[in-house]
Write a protein that holds these residues in place. Structure first.
Motif, PDB file in Angstrom:
ATOM      1  N   ALA A 272       0.826  -1.203   0.000  1.00 31.15           N
ATOM      2  CA  ALA A 272       0.000   0.000   0.000  1.00 31.15           C
ATOM      3  C   ALA A 272       0.863   1.257   0.000  1.00 31.15           C
ATOM      4  CB  ALA A 272      -0.929  -0.009   1.213  1.00 31.15           C
ATOM      5  N   TRP A 273       1.962   1.239   0.758  1.00 27.75           N
ATOM      6  CA  TRP A 273       2.825   2.424   0.820  1.00 27.75           C
ATOM      7  C   TRP A 273       3.572   2.631  -0.496  1.00 27.75           C
ATOM      8  CZ3 TRP A 273       3.059   6.829   2.868  1.00 27.75           C
ATOM      9  CH2 TRP A 273       4.248   7.562   2.960  1.00 27.75           C
ATOM     10  N   GLN A 274       4.005   1.544  -1.107  1.00 32.34           N
ATOM     11  CA  GLN A 274       4.721   1.663  -2.377  1.00 32.34           C
ATOM     12  C   GLN A 274       3.802   2.132  -3.501  1.00 32.34           C
ATOM     13  OE1 GLN A 274       6.529  -2.171  -3.029  1.00 32.34           O
ATOM     14  NE2 GLN A 274       8.238  -1.780  -1.620  1.00 32.34           N
ATOM     15  N   HIS A 275       2.509   1.834  -3.407  1.00 33.68           N
ATOM     16  CA  HIS A 275       1.553   2.180  -4.456  1.00 33.68           C
ATOM     17  C   HIS A 275       0.521   3.202  -3.958  1.00 33.68           C
ATOM     18  CE1 HIS A 275       3.224  -1.732  -5.689  1.00 33.68           C
ATOM     19  NE2 HIS A 275       3.017  -1.316  -6.926  1.00 33.68           N
ATOM     20  N   ARG A 276       0.906   4.016  -3.003  1.00 30.59           N
ATOM     21  CA  ARG A 276      -0.013   5.011  -2.431  1.00 30.59           C
ATOM     22  C   ARG A 276      -0.473   6.003  -3.479  1.00 30.59           C
ATOM     23  NH1 ARG A 276       5.173   5.900  -0.864  1.00 30.59           N
ATOM     24  NH2 ARG A 276       6.068   8.001  -1.039  1.00 30.59           N
ATOM     25  N   LEU A 277      -1.679   6.497  -3.277  1.00 32.90           N
ATOM     26  CA  LEU A 277      -2.248   7.453  -4.235  1.00 32.90           C
ATOM     27  C   LEU A 277      -1.547   8.788  -4.191  1.00 32.90           C
ATOM     28  CD1 LEU A 277      -6.067   6.750  -3.772  1.00 32.90           C
ATOM     29  CD2 LEU A 277      -4.518   5.876  -5.541  1.00 32.90           C
ATOM     30  N   THR A 278      -1.098   9.188  -3.005  1.00 29.75           N
ATOM     31  CA  THR A 278      -0.401  10.455  -2.834  1.00 29.75           C
ATOM     32  C   THR A 278       0.397  10.358  -1.553  1.00 29.75           C
ATOM     33  OG1 THR A 278      -0.656  12.869  -2.732  1.00 29.75           O
ATOM     34  CG2 THR A 278      -2.297  11.537  -1.560  1.00 29.75           C
ATOM     35  N   THR A 279       1.038  11.434  -1.172  1.00 25.50           N
ATOM     36  CA  THR A 279       1.723  11.500   0.119  1.00 25.50           C
ATOM     37  C   THR A 279       1.125  12.657   0.900  1.00 25.50           C
ATOM     38  OG1 THR A 279       3.783  10.596  -0.769  1.00 25.50           O
ATOM     39  CG2 THR A 279       3.915  11.794   1.314  1.00 25.50           C
ATOM     40  N   VAL A 280       0.569  12.356   2.057  1.00 27.67           N
ATOM     41  CA  VAL A 280      -0.083  13.379   2.865  1.00 27.67           C
ATOM     42  C   VAL A 280       0.924  13.924   3.871  1.00 27.67           C
ATOM     43  CG1 VAL A 280      -1.966  13.904   4.433  1.00 27.67           C
ATOM     44  CG2 VAL A 280      -2.294  12.202   2.622  1.00 27.67           C
ATOM     45  N   PRO A 281       1.356  15.185   3.723  1.00 28.32           N
ATOM     46  CA  PRO A 281       2.294  15.750   4.698  1.00 28.32           C
ATOM     47  C   PRO A 281       1.553  16.150   5.976  1.00 28.32           C
ATOM     48  CG  PRO A 281       1.743  17.383   3.033  1.00 28.32           C
ATOM     49  CD  PRO A 281       1.034  16.110   2.634  1.00 28.32           C
ATOM     50  N   LEU A 282       2.113  15.804   7.107  1.00 25.54           N
ATOM     51  CA  LEU A 282       1.497  16.183   8.388  1.00 25.54           C
ATOM     52  C   LEU A 282       2.093  17.513   8.826  1.00 25.54           C
ATOM     53  CD1 LEU A 282       1.481  12.699  10.172  1.00 25.54           C
ATOM     54  CD2 LEU A 282      -0.426  13.881   9.073  1.00 25.54           C
ATOM     55  N   ASN A 283       1.576  18.568   8.236  1.00 23.40           N
ATOM     56  CA  ASN A 283       2.145  19.895   8.465  1.00 23.40           C
ATOM     57  C   ASN A 283       1.105  20.933   8.844  1.00 23.40           C
ATOM     58  OD1 ASN A 283       0.821  20.073   6.055  1.00 23.40           O
ATOM     59  ND2 ASN A 283       2.600  20.661   4.833  1.00 23.40           N
ATOM     60  N   GLY A 284      -0.037  20.469   9.336  1.00 22.11           N
ATOM     61  CA  GLY A 284      -1.064  21.423   9.728  1.00 22.11           C
ATOM     62  C   GLY A 284      -2.199  20.747  10.459  1.00 22.11           C
ATOM     63  N   VAL A 285      -3.105  21.562  10.981  1.00 22.50           N
ATOM     64  CA  VAL A 285      -4.226  21.046  11.763  1.00 22.50           C
ATOM     65  C   VAL A 285      -5.113  20.141  10.920  1.00 22.50           C
ATOM     66  CG1 VAL A 285      -6.311  21.696  13.043  1.00 22.50           C
ATOM     67  CG2 VAL A 285      -4.213  23.030  13.317  1.00 22.50           C
ATOM     68  N   ALA A 286      -5.346  20.522   9.672  1.00 27.01           N
ATOM     69  CA  ALA A 286      -6.249  19.749   8.817  1.00 27.01           C
ATOM     70  C   ALA A 286      -5.723  18.338   8.575  1.00 27.01           C
ATOM     71  CB  ALA A 286      -6.447  20.471   7.484  1.00 27.01           C
ATOM     72  N   SER A 287      -4.417  18.200   8.296  1.00 27.58           N
ATOM     73  CA  SER A 287      -3.855  16.881   8.024  1.00 27.58           C
ATOM     74  C   SER A 287      -3.875  15.999   9.276  1.00 27.58           C
ATOM     75  CB  SER A 287      -2.434  17.000   7.472  1.00 27.58           C
ATOM     76  OG  SER A 287      -1.597  17.705   8.369  1.00 27.58           O
ATOM     77  N   PHE A 288      -3.608  16.590  10.437  1.00 30.88           N
ATOM     78  CA  PHE A 288      -3.668  15.807  11.673  1.00 30.88           C
ATOM     79  C   PHE A 288      -5.105  15.410  12.000  1.00 30.88           C
ATOM     80  CE2 PHE A 288       0.606  17.498  12.475  1.00 30.88           C
ATOM     81  CZ  PHE A 288       1.231  16.359  12.978  1.00 30.88           C
ATOM     82  N   ALA A 289      -6.043  16.295  11.700  1.00 30.56           N
ATOM     83  CA  ALA A 289      -7.453  15.966  11.927  1.00 30.56           C
ATOM     84  C   ALA A 289      -7.891  14.818  11.027  1.00 30.56           C
ATOM     85  CB  ALA A 289      -8.322  17.200  11.674  1.00 30.56           C
ATOM     86  N   LEU A 290      -7.446  14.829   9.761  1.00 34.25           N
ATOM     87  CA  LEU A 290      -7.769  13.730   8.847  1.00 34.25           C
ATOM     88  C   LEU A 290      -7.144  12.421   9.312  1.00 34.25           C
ATOM     89  CD1 LEU A 290      -7.445  15.449   5.348  1.00 34.25           C
ATOM     90  CD2 LEU A 290      -9.526  14.545   6.392  1.00 34.25           C
ATOM     91  N   LEU A 291      -5.911  12.497   9.805  1.00 31.84           N
ATOM     92  CA  LEU A 291      -5.250  11.301  10.330  1.00 31.84           C
ATOM     93  C   LEU A 291      -6.032  10.735  11.508  1.00 31.84           C
ATOM     94  CD1 LEU A 291      -2.842   9.330  10.543  1.00 31.84           C
ATOM     95  CD2 LEU A 291      -1.704  11.059  11.986  1.00 31.84           C
ATOM     96  N   PHE A 292      -6.454  11.608  12.404  1.00 30.85           N
ATOM     97  CA  PHE A 292      -7.198  11.166  13.577  1.00 30.85           C
ATOM     98  C   PHE A 292      -8.527  10.532  13.193  1.00 30.85           C
ATOM     99  CE2 PHE A 292     -10.636  12.348  16.550  1.00 30.85           C
ATOM    100  CZ  PHE A 292     -10.291  11.500  17.606  1.00 30.85           C
ATOM    101  N   LEU A 293      -9.288  11.204  12.340  1.00 36.46           N
ATOM    102  CA  LEU A 293     -10.605  10.693  11.957  1.00 36.46           C
ATOM    103  C   LEU A 293     -10.488   9.417  11.117  1.00 36.46           C
ATOM    104  CD1 LEU A 293     -12.511  13.998  11.114  1.00 36.46           C
ATOM    105  CD2 LEU A 293     -12.883  12.481  13.077  1.00 36.46           C
ATOM    106  N   GLY A 294      -9.519   9.384  10.205  1.00 36.57           N
ATOM    107  CA  GLY A 294      -9.338   8.195   9.377  1.00 36.57           C
ATOM    108  C   GLY A 294      -8.924   6.994  10.200  1.00 36.57           C
ATOM    109  N   GLN A 295      -8.004   7.216  11.132  1.00 35.78           N
ATOM    110  CA  GLN A 295      -7.575   6.122  12.004  1.00 35.78           C
ATOM    111  C   GLN A 295      -8.721   5.664  12.889  1.00 35.78           C
ATOM    112  OE1 GLN A 295      -6.853   4.536  15.739  1.00 35.78           O
ATOM    113  NE2 GLN A 295      -7.112   6.740  15.570  1.00 35.78           N
TER     114      GLN A 295
END
Length: 293
Positions: free
Chosen positions: A68-91
């Motif tokens: 999955a990591w080798q064929h990921r659709l994109t790379t999500v940088p954890l550099n802001g509130v929005a990305s951390f919020a998505l990580l939290f909700l997705g997890q």
């Protein structure tokens, strides 16, 4: 304090807090406390963290995570509130479905049954998870997050924080928490989750949140007229850590050996806990009790 330091010190911290609770309940509140169960849980976590995870490198989910990591659709940088919020909700979303499957699919229940084996409910059972989670492939439920572009280390660090949050949920002395009960997973909701009463069974799968249970119809509230009865439907009468870790796997192997066809074998593997062929079933499916798909 860095996240790595927090997670490193979290294990001795939760063990110390669980020990303190046990001492207070025993010598201050003068309540019965099962110290043999405490010792079994302590053995479980120490063997898992310092022997199994150190010397057993087998993980059924590892190839899927790498792919999955080798064929990921994109790379999500954890550099802001929005990305951390998505990580939290997705997890949290992935954890909900892992936890639901851990109760409704026997292959995953064989490991998760360890966590539900104690007949008491206290902080000392919070870290009793068993030794076969990696071999069973539990982490496969978080592969979609990695495929979408979240780094594996970030996903599993978020999962570790989720599990750390759940430590304080394992207690009877915290009452309902008002409006927080509508959003967060609380001790009241988790008491229901650990109960083996027919009206409570297999509910409240959320980690830090309870919103997905409300959304997908698996929420059950704690009732004042129905005290929680903890443990498995068929109680496990043992404090032997080895028996606790493998009792449901032994039962599963026994059922597979008795299977009369490959269909029955699949039913035992992937049906709900206690699944039986239709002609031999007598009651509806419940956790670790016979039933029919």
């Amino acid at each position: 304090m860095t996240l790595s330091t927090l997670l490193t010190w979290s294990l001795p911290a939760v063990i110390a807090l669980a020990s303190l609770e046990g001492l207070i309940l025993t010598f201050v509140a003068r309540r019965r406390y099962d110290w043999l169960s405490f010792a079994a849980s302590l053995t479980d976590v120490l063997v898992r963290e310092y022997l199994v995870y150190t010397f057993v490198g087998i993980s059924l989910a590892a190839p899927f995570i790498e792919f999955a990591w080798q064929h990921r659709l994109t790379t999500v940088p954890l550099n802001g509130v929005a990305s951390f919020a998505l990580l939290f909700l997705g997890q949290e979303f992935c954890y909900y479905w892992y936890h639901r499957a851990a109760h409704r699919v026997r292959w995953f229940w064989a490991t998760h049954a360890v966590h539900h084996s104690p007949k008491d409910f206290n902080l000392g059972i919070a870290y009793r998870f068993g030794w076969t989670g990696r071999i069973a492939g539990n982490a496969v439920f978080f592969v979609p997050m990695i495929w979408l572009g979240f780094a594996p280390k970030a996903v599993f660090a978020a999962l570790a924080l989720n599990l750390l949050y759940q430590f304080w949920l394992h207690t009877e002395w915290v009452p309902k928490l008002g409006w927080l009960e509508y959003v967060l997973n609380t001790p009241s909701h988790h008491r229901v989750h650990h109960a083996s009463n027919y009206d409570y069974i297999d509910a409240n799968y959320g980690g830090a949140l309870i919103v997905f249970d409300r959304l997908f119809g698996t929420f059950v509230g704690e009732r004042a007229d129905l005290p929680c009865r903890y443990g498995l439907v068929k109680p496990l009468i043992s404090h032997n850590p080895i028996r606790i870790a493998f009792h449901e796997w032994i039962n599963l192997v026994s059922d597979l050996r008795a299977a009369r066809s490959w269909r029955e074998g699949l039913g035992y593997l992937f049906g709900p806990p206690g699944w039986r062929p239709r002609e031999s079933a007598t009651i509806v499916p419940t956790r670790s009790a016979p039933g029919v798909l």
